[in-house]
Design a protein around this motif. Structure first.
Motif, PDB file in Angstrom:
ATOM      1  N   VAL A 300     -25.096  32.699  -8.872  1.00  0.00           N
ATOM      2  CA  VAL A 300     -23.997  33.495  -9.434  1.00  0.00           C
ATOM      3  C   VAL A 300     -22.699  33.261  -8.671  1.00  0.00           C
ATOM      4  CG1 VAL A 300     -23.181  35.818 -10.016  1.00  0.00           C
ATOM      5  CG2 VAL A 300     -25.624  35.288 -10.175  1.00  0.00           C
ATOM      6  N   ILE A 301     -21.636  33.042  -9.439  1.00  0.00           N
ATOM      7  CA  ILE A 301     -20.273  33.027  -8.901  1.00  0.00           C
ATOM      8  C   ILE A 301     -19.501  34.104  -9.655  1.00  0.00           C
ATOM      9  CG2 ILE A 301     -18.148  31.690  -8.607  1.00  0.00           C
ATOM     10  CD1 ILE A 301     -19.852  29.151  -8.729  1.00  0.00           C
ATOM     11  N   THR A 302     -18.736  34.914  -8.923  1.00  0.00           N
ATOM     12  CA  THR A 302     -18.001  35.984  -9.592  1.00  0.00           C
ATOM     13  C   THR A 302     -16.499  35.711  -9.618  1.00  0.00           C
ATOM     14  OG1 THR A 302     -17.817  37.267  -7.557  1.00  0.00           O
ATOM     15  CG2 THR A 302     -19.697  37.733  -9.000  1.00  0.00           C
ATOM     16  N   ASP A 303     -15.888  36.134 -10.707  1.00  0.00           N
ATOM     17  CA  ASP A 303     -14.444  36.103 -10.861  1.00  0.00           C
ATOM     18  C   ASP A 303     -13.841  37.176  -9.939  1.00  0.00           C
ATOM     19  OD1 ASP A 303     -12.315  35.036 -13.054  1.00  0.00           O
ATOM     20  OD2 ASP A 303     -11.859  37.128 -12.579  1.00  0.00           O
ATOM     21  N   LYS A 304     -12.554  37.096  -9.703  1.00  0.00           N
ATOM     22  CA  LYS A 304     -11.899  38.094  -8.855  1.00  0.00           C
ATOM     23  C   LYS A 304     -11.761  39.447  -9.555  1.00  0.00           C
ATOM     24  CE  LYS A 304      -7.295  36.469 -10.229  1.00  0.00           C
ATOM     25  NZ  LYS A 304      -6.035  35.857  -9.770  1.00  0.00           N
ATOM     26  N   HIS A 305     -11.815  39.425 -10.895  1.00  0.00           N
ATOM     27  CA  HIS A 305     -11.645  40.674 -11.639  1.00  0.00           C
ATOM     28  C   HIS A 305     -12.985  41.387 -11.792  1.00  0.00           C
ATOM     29  CE1 HIS A 305     -10.383  43.523 -14.752  1.00  0.00           C
ATOM     30  NE2 HIS A 305      -9.135  43.236 -14.401  1.00  0.00           N
ATOM     31  N   GLU A 306     -12.944  42.692 -11.839  1.00  0.00           N
ATOM     32  CA  GLU A 306     -14.161  43.489 -11.902  1.00  0.00           C
ATOM     33  C   GLU A 306     -14.813  43.446 -13.281  1.00  0.00           C
ATOM     34  OE1 GLU A 306     -17.194  45.920 -10.491  1.00  0.00           O
ATOM     35  OE2 GLU A 306     -15.547  45.050  -9.329  1.00  0.00           O
ATOM     36  N   GLU A 307     -14.002  43.495 -14.363  1.00  0.00           N
ATOM     37  CA  GLU A 307     -14.578  43.743 -15.688  1.00  0.00           C
ATOM     38  C   GLU A 307     -14.467  42.576 -16.666  1.00  0.00           C
ATOM     39  OE1 GLU A 307     -13.025  47.357 -17.248  1.00  0.00           O
ATOM     40  OE2 GLU A 307     -14.056  48.603 -15.762  1.00  0.00           O
ATOM     41  N   TYR A 308     -13.608  41.601 -16.402  1.00  0.00           N
ATOM     42  CA  TYR A 308     -13.521  40.445 -17.303  1.00  0.00           C
ATOM     43  C   TYR A 308     -13.009  39.232 -16.534  1.00  0.00           C
ATOM     44  CZ  TYR A 308      -8.660  42.143 -17.725  1.00  0.00           C
ATOM     45  OH  TYR A 308      -7.389  42.583 -17.471  1.00  0.00           O
ATOM     46  N   LEU A 309     -13.019  38.078 -17.186  1.00  0.00           N
ATOM     47  CA  LEU A 309     -12.682  36.828 -16.504  1.00  0.00           C
ATOM     48  C   LEU A 309     -11.185  36.562 -16.540  1.00  0.00           C
ATOM     49  CD1 LEU A 309     -15.548  34.561 -17.927  1.00  0.00           C
ATOM     50  CD2 LEU A 309     -15.512  35.857 -15.784  1.00  0.00           C
ATOM     51  N   THR A 310     -10.682  36.038 -15.406  1.00  0.00           N
ATOM     52  CA  THR A 310      -9.246  35.775 -15.313  1.00  0.00           C
ATOM     53  C   THR A 310      -8.901  34.395 -14.760  1.00  0.00           C
ATOM     54  OG1 THR A 310      -9.143  36.758 -13.094  1.00  0.00           O
ATOM     55  CG2 THR A 310      -8.741  38.220 -14.982  1.00  0.00           C
ATOM     56  N   SER A 311      -9.873  33.684 -14.182  1.00  0.00           N
ATOM     57  CA  SER A 311      -9.507  32.400 -13.559  1.00  0.00           C
ATOM     58  C   SER A 311     -10.410  31.236 -13.962  1.00  0.00           C
ATOM     59  CB  SER A 311      -9.492  32.527 -12.040  1.00  0.00           C
ATOM     60  OG  SER A 311     -10.786  32.837 -11.557  1.00  0.00           O
ATOM     61  N   MET A 312     -11.722  31.442 -14.004  1.00  0.00           N
ATOM     62  CA  MET A 312     -12.692  30.399 -14.356  1.00  0.00           C
ATOM     63  C   MET A 312     -12.601  29.188 -13.431  1.00  0.00           C
ATOM     64  SD  MET A 312     -12.594  30.505 -18.532  1.00  0.00           S
ATOM     65  CE  MET A 312     -12.373  32.076 -19.375  1.00  0.00           C
ATOM     66  N   THR A 313     -12.382  29.439 -12.165  1.00  0.00           N
ATOM     67  CA  THR A 313     -12.347  28.370 -11.168  1.00  0.00           C
ATOM     68  C   THR A 313     -13.759  28.140 -10.638  1.00  0.00           C
ATOM     69  OG1 THR A 313     -10.103  29.007 -10.531  1.00  0.00           O
ATOM     70  CG2 THR A 313     -11.330  27.610  -9.002  1.00  0.00           C
ATOM     71  N   ILE A 314     -14.314  26.993 -10.930  1.00  0.00           N
ATOM     72  CA  ILE A 314     -15.705  26.686 -10.575  1.00  0.00           C
ATOM     73  C   ILE A 314     -15.716  25.813  -9.326  1.00  0.00           C
ATOM     74  CG2 ILE A 314     -17.895  25.758 -11.414  1.00  0.00           C
ATOM     75  CD1 ILE A 314     -16.742  25.949 -14.255  1.00  0.00           C
ATOM     76  N   ASP A 315     -16.364  26.283  -8.252  1.00  0.00           N
ATOM     77  CA  ASP A 315     -16.406  25.498  -7.022  1.00  0.00           C
ATOM     78  C   ASP A 315     -17.713  24.714  -6.891  1.00  0.00           C
ATOM     79  OD1 ASP A 315     -18.085  27.586  -6.572  1.00  0.00           O
ATOM     80  OD2 ASP A 315     -17.140  28.300  -4.719  1.00  0.00           O
ATOM     81  N   VAL A 316     -18.315  24.378  -8.037  1.00  0.00           N
ATOM     82  CA  VAL A 316     -19.485  23.504  -8.052  1.00  0.00           C
ATOM     83  C   VAL A 316     -19.177  22.341  -8.989  1.00  0.00           C
ATOM     84  CG1 VAL A 316     -21.093  25.382  -7.596  1.00  0.00           C
ATOM     85  CG2 VAL A 316     -20.595  24.749  -9.969  1.00  0.00           C
ATOM     86  N   GLU A 317     -20.004  21.315  -8.976  1.00  0.00           N
ATOM     87  CA  GLU A 317     -19.819  20.169  -9.871  1.00  0.00           C
ATOM     88  C   GLU A 317     -20.868  20.243 -10.976  1.00  0.00           C
ATOM     89  OE1 GLU A 317     -19.747  16.486  -7.816  1.00  0.00           O
ATOM     90  OE2 GLU A 317     -18.136  17.075  -6.449  1.00  0.00           O
ATOM     91  N   PRO A 318     -20.533  20.836 -12.112  1.00  0.00           N
ATOM     92  CA  PRO A 318     -21.523  20.997 -13.175  1.00  0.00           C
ATOM     93  C   PRO A 318     -21.751  19.710 -13.963  1.00  0.00           C
ATOM     94  CG  PRO A 318     -19.425  21.845 -13.912  1.00  0.00           C
ATOM     95  CD  PRO A 318     -19.228  21.413 -12.480  1.00  0.00           C
ATOM     96  N   SER A 319     -22.898  19.634 -14.584  1.00  0.00           N
ATOM     97  CA  SER A 319     -23.177  18.555 -15.531  1.00  0.00           C
ATOM     98  C   SER A 319     -22.684  18.920 -16.924  1.00  0.00           C
ATOM     99  CB  SER A 319     -24.688  18.289 -15.588  1.00  0.00           C
ATOM    100  OG  SER A 319     -25.232  18.120 -14.311  1.00  0.00           O
ATOM    101  N   VAL A 320     -22.625  20.227 -17.178  1.00  0.00           N
ATOM    102  CA  VAL A 320     -22.238  20.756 -18.487  1.00  0.00           C
ATOM    103  C   VAL A 320     -21.841  22.212 -18.295  1.00  0.00           C
ATOM    104  CG1 VAL A 320     -24.655  21.346 -18.983  1.00  0.00           C
ATOM    105  CG2 VAL A 320     -23.039  21.164 -20.869  1.00  0.00           C
ATOM    106  N   VAL A 321     -20.977  22.701 -19.179  1.00  0.00           N
ATOM    107  CA  VAL A 321     -20.590  24.107 -19.137  1.00  0.00           C
ATOM    108  C   VAL A 321     -20.800  24.723 -20.510  1.00  0.00           C
ATOM    109  CG1 VAL A 321     -18.713  25.753 -18.815  1.00  0.00           C
ATOM    110  CG2 VAL A 321     -18.887  23.757 -17.318  1.00  0.00           C
ATOM    111  N   GLY A 322     -21.512  25.854 -20.534  1.00  0.00           N
ATOM    112  CA  GLY A 322     -21.600  26.678 -21.736  1.00  0.00           C
ATOM    113  C   GLY A 322     -20.691  27.873 -21.540  1.00  0.00           C
ATOM    114  N   ILE A 323     -19.790  28.120 -22.480  1.00  0.00           N
ATOM    115  CA  ILE A 323     -18.768  29.131 -22.241  1.00  0.00           C
ATOM    116  C   ILE A 323     -18.544  30.020 -23.457  1.00  0.00           C
ATOM    117  CG2 ILE A 323     -16.912  27.522 -22.904  1.00  0.00           C
ATOM    118  CD1 ILE A 323     -15.179  28.881 -20.709  1.00  0.00           C
ATOM    119  N   GLY A 324     -18.313  31.308 -23.189  1.00  0.00           N
ATOM    120  CA  GLY A 324     -17.906  32.203 -24.259  1.00  0.00           C
ATOM    121  C   GLY A 324     -18.798  33.397 -24.496  1.00  0.00           C
ATOM    122  N   VAL A 325     -20.065  33.331 -24.089  1.00  0.00           N
ATOM    123  CA  VAL A 325     -21.005  34.407 -24.429  1.00  0.00           C
ATOM    124  C   VAL A 325     -20.598  35.711 -23.751  1.00  0.00           C
ATOM    125  CG1 VAL A 325     -22.956  32.907 -24.970  1.00  0.00           C
ATOM    126  CG2 VAL A 325     -22.564  33.573 -22.597  1.00  0.00           C
TER     127      VAL A 325
END
Length: 523
Positions: A300-325
C-alpha cells in the motif's frame, strides 16, 4: 469463431458451389438435411404436429427441404407457403416441385389473416419465412402471422435467423420479427444474436455446419469474432519452473475514496488471483487499514489527502497500472489523473471514475496513452462517446473512438464486446449473476493482472473478459443469480483457469443407456 456478414455468407455459398462443383439447390439440400437431422435426433419419430412455414425465397426453400424429409420419415407435418410476393427464388421452385413428389398434401398457400391455421401450444413451428436477405418491411398480414405464432405459445424453431430480423440493423417494428425459442444458424452465428436490442428474438441459438468451403472460411477476415474456450486457450502462457514473483510483473491499482475502498480491495485481489507477481494499491490515507487488512498480500502507498486522491505519484516501477475504481471525480483528482496520463510509460487499464474523468477533461482525453484498455459500463460509455440511436450506432461510435485514440474499449454487458479499431470480439461467457456491484472492479483487476504477466493489452482483455465470465459460470450453481457477490467471482478465477484444461467427460454406451433410463424414470 468468426461471425460472417450476410454478404460474406453469400460469397461463401458461391465459392462452395464452384469449388465443390454442386448447384445452389444441392447446397440448399445439404442445409435442409442438417436441420432435419437436428429435429430427427430429438424427436425420434414422435407424432407431434409440426407446422413448417416457408417463405418464397431461399429460406423458404430450406424449409421445404426440411418438410420433405420430415414427411418421408413419417412425421406429422403441415407445410405452408407464406405467399407474400410473386418473386419466387429458383431454388424455392426446385424444392416446391420436389415436395409435391412425396406427398398428396401439397403446401397450403397463405395469403391473408383468414388463412392462418390453428396451432396448439404443444405443436412445433418451423419458421422458414424470411432469411438473412430480407430487405423490405414485413407486410401487415405477415406481421399478423408472426403474432399468431406468439399467441399459440408453440415451440418455434427458426431456420438461420428469426424471420423479419435483419443482420445489420435494428427492426423498426418489433412485432414484425418472429420470437424463436431456438435458432439453427447456418455456418456462423449472426451479430444480432448478441446485441441487447435483438438478442431476445431467439432464446437459444446453435450453429450448423453446412459444409461451406473451408479455405474460404479460413481466409476470409471478419469484423466480428466470438471468443470462447477454443479461442482463449492458445493465449495461455504456461509458467516456467524457475519463475519468481518478479517474472510476473508489478501491478499498481490506483483508486479509492472515502466510503469506496471496497472497489480497490476487489481489483487488487483480482489482480493477484489472476497471476500478477506483485500488487500495490495507491489509495487515500483513509483506506490504509482497510486494504492492508483485507488483502495482506497487497502493498500500500497512500496519497497525502485523507479522503481522495490528489497526486498519484508512484515511487515504484509498475509493469501496468489499473486506475479509476472507486476513485471519485474531485477537481484535484481529475487534475492529478491528467498529469498521470501525460507521464505514464506502461500499459494502463482505465475504469469507472477514471473514465468519467476522461469525459470531463479534454486535456486528459488528449493525453490518453495508445493501447490503453477502457472498461466502461453503459452510462460511462455514453459519457465518453455520446448518446446512440441503437446498438449498431453504439458499435459504430465506439469503433470510431477506438480508432481515433488507438485504444481498446470493453462494452460490458450480457455479451461483453471488446472493440479495437474496426474489430469486435464478443465474449461467450458470463451470466446475470454478474449484475451486481463490484464485478466491474474485479474485471479491471483481472485484466491488469494479465498485462502484468506479459500479455499484450488486447489479448489480456480478451482473456480477462473470458475468465471473468467463466468464473461466474462455474460458481453460479452454488450461489444463484441473486446471491452472487463480486468477491465470489474472485474465488472462481482459479476454477476458470483449471477449466481451460478440463476435457469433456466421455461416457461408454452403457453409461449413456443408464443415463437415458434414469431420465425416463424421473419423468
Amino acid at each position: 469463431m468468426k461471425i460472417f456478414t450476410k454478404e460474406q455468407i453469400y460469397a461463401g455459398d458461391t465459392e462452395t458451389a464452384k469449388k465443390q462443383n454442386i448447384s445452389s439447390a444441392d447446397l440448399m439440400e445439404r442445409a435442409g438435411i442438417q436441420i432435419f437431422n437436428w429435429l430427427h435426433v430429438r424427436m425420434q419419430g414422435a407424432q407431434v404436429p409440426i407446422h413448417v412455414f416457408c417463405g418464397i425465397g431461399n429460406n423458404g426453400g430450406d424449409g421445404l427441404v426440411v418438410a420433405r424429409h420430415l414427411i418421408t420419415h413419417g412425421y406429422n407435418v403441415h407445410t405452408y407457403v407464406v405467399n407474400c410476393s410473386t418473386k419466387r427464388s429458383k431454388d424455392f421452385l426446385v424444392n416446391y416441385d420436389r415436395i409435391k413428389s412425396v406427398t398428396k398434401e401439397w403446401p397450403t398457400l397463405l395469403n391473408c389473416k383468414e388463412d392462418f391455421p390453428a396451432i396448439d401450444a404443444n405443436d412445433i413451428i418451423v419458421d422458414a419465412v424470411f432469411g438473412i436477405g430480407i430487405n423490405r418491411p414485413v407486410d401487415a398480414w405477415v406481421k399478423g402471422l408472426f403474432n399468431h405464432f406468439r399467441a399459440s405459445k408453440a415451440y418455434t424453431l427458426s431456420i438461420d435467423i428469426p424471420s423479419g430480423l435483419h443482420t445489420d440493423q435494428i427492426p423498426s417494428d418489433l412485432e414484425s420479427v418472429v420470437s424463436a425459442a431456438h435458432t439453427l444458424s447456418f455456418q456462423t452465428p449472426k451479430l444480432v444474436f448478441f446485441l441487447p436490442e435483438t438478442a431476445g428474438f431467439t432464446v437459444q441459438w446453435e450453429v450448423l455446419n453446412i459444409g461451406l468451403d473451408p479455405e474460404y472460411l479460413f481466409n476470409t477476415q471478419t469484423e466480428a469474432e466470438l471468443i470462447g474456450k477454443n479461442e482463449v486457450l492458445p493465449l495461455y502462457k504456461p509458467r516456467e519452473k524457475f519463475s519468481h514473483k518478479g517474472t510476473f510483473g508489478h501491478a499498481v491499482i490506483i483508486g479509492g475514496s472515502y466510503g469506496k475502498m471496497g472497489a480497490v480491495t476487489l481489483a487488487s485481489k483480482a489482480a493477484l488471483v489472476s497471476g500478477a507477481g506483485k500488487v500495490t494499491g495507491y489509495i487515500p490515507k483513509c483506506g490504509y487499514t482497510v486494504l492492508q487488512t483485507s488483502v495482506p498480500e497487497v502493498m500500500v502507498i497512500t496519497d497525502k489527502h485523507e479522503e481522495y486522491l490528489t497526486s498519484m505519484t508512484i515511487d515504484v516501477e509498475p509493469s501496468v497500472v489499473g486506475i479509476g475504481v472507486g476513485m471519485g471525480t474531485e477537481k484535484e483528482t481529475v487534475s492529478a489523473f491528467t498529469t498521470f496520463l501525460e507521464t505514464i510509460k506502461v500499459p494502463v487499464v482505465i475504469d469507472a471514475d477514471a473514465i468519467n474523468c476522461l469525459s470531463k477533461s479534454k486535456k486528459a482525453l488528449k493525453a490518453l496513452p495508445e493501447f490503453s484498455v477502457l472498461t466502461p459500463h453503459p452510462k460511462e460509455l455514453e459519457r465518453l462517446i455520446g448518446t446512440w440511436s441503437d446498438d449498431f450506432d453504439k458499435l459504430k461510435k465506439t469503433k470510431a473512438f477506438s480508432k481515433k485514440h488507438n485504444v481498446i474499449v470493453v462494452i460490458k454487458g450480457a455479451n461483453t464486446i471488446t472493440v479495437f479499431q474496426d474489430k469486435l470480439f464478443i465474449n461467450a461467457t458470463g451470466n446475470p449473476g454478474l449484475a451486481t456491484a463490484g464485478t466491474g472492479d474485479v474485471l479491471t483487476g483481472i485484466i491488469t493482472g494479465l498485462i502484468s504477466q506479459g500479455y499484450e493489452p488486447l489479448l489480456a482483455t480478451l482473456f480477462g473478459v473470458y475468465l471473468h465470465g467463466r468464473a461466474a459460470d462455474l460458481i453460479i450453481e452454488d450461489f444463484g443469480y441473486q446471491s452472487l457477490l463480486a468477491s465470489d467471482v474472485i474465488n472462481g478465477i482459479s476454477e476458470a483457469y483449471l477449466d481451460l484444461f478440463t476435457q469433456p467427460e466421455s461416457q461408454t454406451p452403457e453409461e449413456d443407456e443408464e443415463e437415458t433410463k434414469g431420465k425416463k424414470n424421473e419423468k
